[in-house]
Write a protein that holds these residues in place. Structure first.
Motif, PDB file in Angstrom:
ATOM      1  N   GLY A  13       1.626  -3.870  -3.531  1.00  0.00           N
ATOM      2  CA  GLY A  13       0.331  -3.812  -4.154  1.00  0.00           C
ATOM      3  C   GLY A  13      -0.764  -3.782  -3.247  1.00  0.00           C
ATOM      4  O   GLY A  13      -1.937  -3.364  -3.282  1.00  0.00           O
ATOM      5  N   ALA A  14      -0.400  -4.110  -1.870  1.00  0.00           N
ATOM      6  CA  ALA A  14      -1.489  -4.117  -0.501  1.00  0.00           C
ATOM      7  C   ALA A  14      -1.596  -2.821  -0.327  1.00  0.00           C
ATOM      8  O   ALA A  14      -0.791  -2.058  -0.158  1.00  0.00           O
ATOM      9  CB  ALA A  14      -0.948  -5.108   0.344  1.00  0.00           C
ATOM     10  N   SER A  15      -2.901  -2.345   0.291  1.00  0.00           N
ATOM     11  CA  SER A  15      -3.132  -1.228   0.790  1.00  0.00           C
ATOM     12  C   SER A  15      -4.295  -0.862   1.307  1.00  0.00           C
ATOM     13  O   SER A  15      -5.499  -1.759   1.240  1.00  0.00           O
ATOM     14  CB  SER A  15      -3.009   0.053  -0.267  1.00  0.00           C
ATOM     15  N   LEU A  16      -4.278  -0.245   2.603  1.00  0.00           N
ATOM     16  CA  LEU A  16      -5.568   0.023   3.238  1.00  0.00           C
ATOM     17  C   LEU A  16      -6.381   0.825   2.688  1.00  0.00           C
ATOM     18  O   LEU A  16      -7.599   0.787   2.935  1.00  0.00           O
ATOM     19  CB  LEU A  16      -4.968   0.707   4.764  1.00  0.00           C
ATOM     20  N   ASP A  17      -6.013   1.490   1.501  1.00  0.00           N
ATOM     21  CA  ASP A  17      -7.035   2.307   0.761  1.00  0.00           C
ATOM     22  C   ASP A  17      -7.643   1.418  -0.209  1.00  0.00           C
ATOM     23  O   ASP A  17      -8.532   2.260  -0.912  1.00  0.00           O
ATOM     24  CB  ASP A  17      -6.102   3.224  -0.081  1.00  0.00           C
ATOM     25  N   ARG A  18      -7.410   0.174  -0.425  1.00  0.00           N
ATOM     26  CA  ARG A  18      -8.163  -0.763  -1.459  1.00  0.00           C
ATOM     27  C   ARG A  18      -9.288  -1.367  -0.497  1.00  0.00           C
ATOM     28  O   ARG A  18      -9.139  -1.567   0.831  1.00  0.00           O
ATOM     29  CB  ARG A  18      -7.219  -1.627  -1.949  1.00  0.00           C
TER      30      ARG A  18
END
Length: 328
Positions: A227-232
């Protein structure tokens, strides 16, 4: 990309012939960029402090791109300067793990990575920011792009200081890490977090906390924090209420196998603010007191200090040059 500086430490990544070969590869990238009409300069550096100073000089001289030639530690250093500027970070992956490069789907070949940065896209992303006490007890703060952690993982970084891998060799390094893993006293500390997208908050007494910004760590262990993301504009928090070493191993095994099963005592949450504090009656699973055991903090694989720590998210903080993303 019109004007770029490539920061490279020639003393990293081996000795003798290997160092010469690596530097020649970086110099070939400089030539490639110049052929593409980029005003590219190779700047040699010999320490994180020097790299930070040279990155600042690059920004002041009008560079629009700074290449971090190295691993996640080098990227971490350069990020401290490029955060909250318009200057882009590009990567030539030359480290051991290269977690951010894997997450961006950068080629591991240096020329191909340079071409991906040259012809790719600019992505504006959020950064994590952590405040802590440095190893001398003074207040400190760092941005992070991959992850920050407190507890078990940071304790290993404390015991296995910078350069240990090079001095011991990877086999001996992992053997010592394995020994430390079984001897760590699993000291508990308190985590308080504000859950993203709601007014809810949570509190837990834990033995480990990871605040993760990337999805794919590369290699055999990819999704450490699903669920981790640079887009968040938040972070994926992994917090371990358990002191069971078996539970930790099960969680890592889950990532290795790409499974999603739940591991008792290990939970995940989205958050934009996390606080980590010593317990007033801080005691480890083995009865060790706070006075005897410090709880260490790491960012992007670099030991930075100890608790207490506060983690926040800074939106729209860094420009990354990366390969074009596939349309979903």
């Amino acid at each position: 990309m019109r004007k770029a500086v490539l920061l490279y430490n020639p003393n990293s990544g081996g000795t003798g012939g290997r160092q010469s070969k690596r530097q020649a590869e970086v110099e070939s990238v400089v030539a490639l960029l110049r052929e593409a009409k980029v005003d590219a300069q190779l700047v040699l550096t010999d320490s994180p402090a020097a790299a930070e100073r040279q990155a600042r000089q690059a920004v002041q001289s009008g560079c629009d791109t700074v290449f971090a030639c190295g691993g996640d530690g080098t990227i971490h250093t350069v990020t401290q300067v490029l955060a909250n500027t318009s200057v882009a970070l590009a990567i030539l992956p030359m480290g051991t793990a290269n977690a951010l490069a894997h997450d961006l789907r950068l080629p591991m070949n240096l020329k191909k990575a340079a071409l991906a940065a040259l012809h790719g896209e600019s992505r504006r992303v959020a950064l994590g920011r952590i405040q802590f006490r440095d190893l001398h007890g003074n207040p400190g703060a760092r941005f992070f792009v991959v992850a920050a952690g407190a507890g078990v993982d940071a304790h290993l970084f404390y015991k296995l200081r910078t350069g240990t891998k090079q001095h011991m060799g990877m086999a001996a390094y992992y053997a010592k890490a394995w020994h430390l893993w079984f001897s760590y006293p699993m000291t508990r500390f308190r985590v308080e977090l504000a859950e993203a997208g709601s007014d809810a908050s949570g509190r837990a007494d834990v033995t480990e906390m990871l605040a993760v910004r990337i999805r794919n760590f590369g290699g055999v262990l990819q999704e450490l924090a699903p669920g981790a993301s640079l887009d968040r504009n938040d972070i994926r928090v992994v917090f371990c209420r358990t002191s069971s070493r078996l539970a930790y191993l099960l969680y890592v095994t889950r990532g290795l196998l790409g499974r999603t099963w739940k591991v008792p005592g290990i939970e995940l949450a989205y958050s934009s603010q996390v606080s980590c504090q010593y317990l007033h009656d801080s005691a480890s699973a083995s009865g060790t007191s706070r006075a005897e055991t410090k709880i260490y903090v790491e960012t992007d694989g670099e030991l930075v200090g100890t608790l207490p720590a506060e983690i926040t998210v800074v939106p729209d903080a860094l420009t990354l040059r990366a390969p074009l993303r596939k349309v979903q």
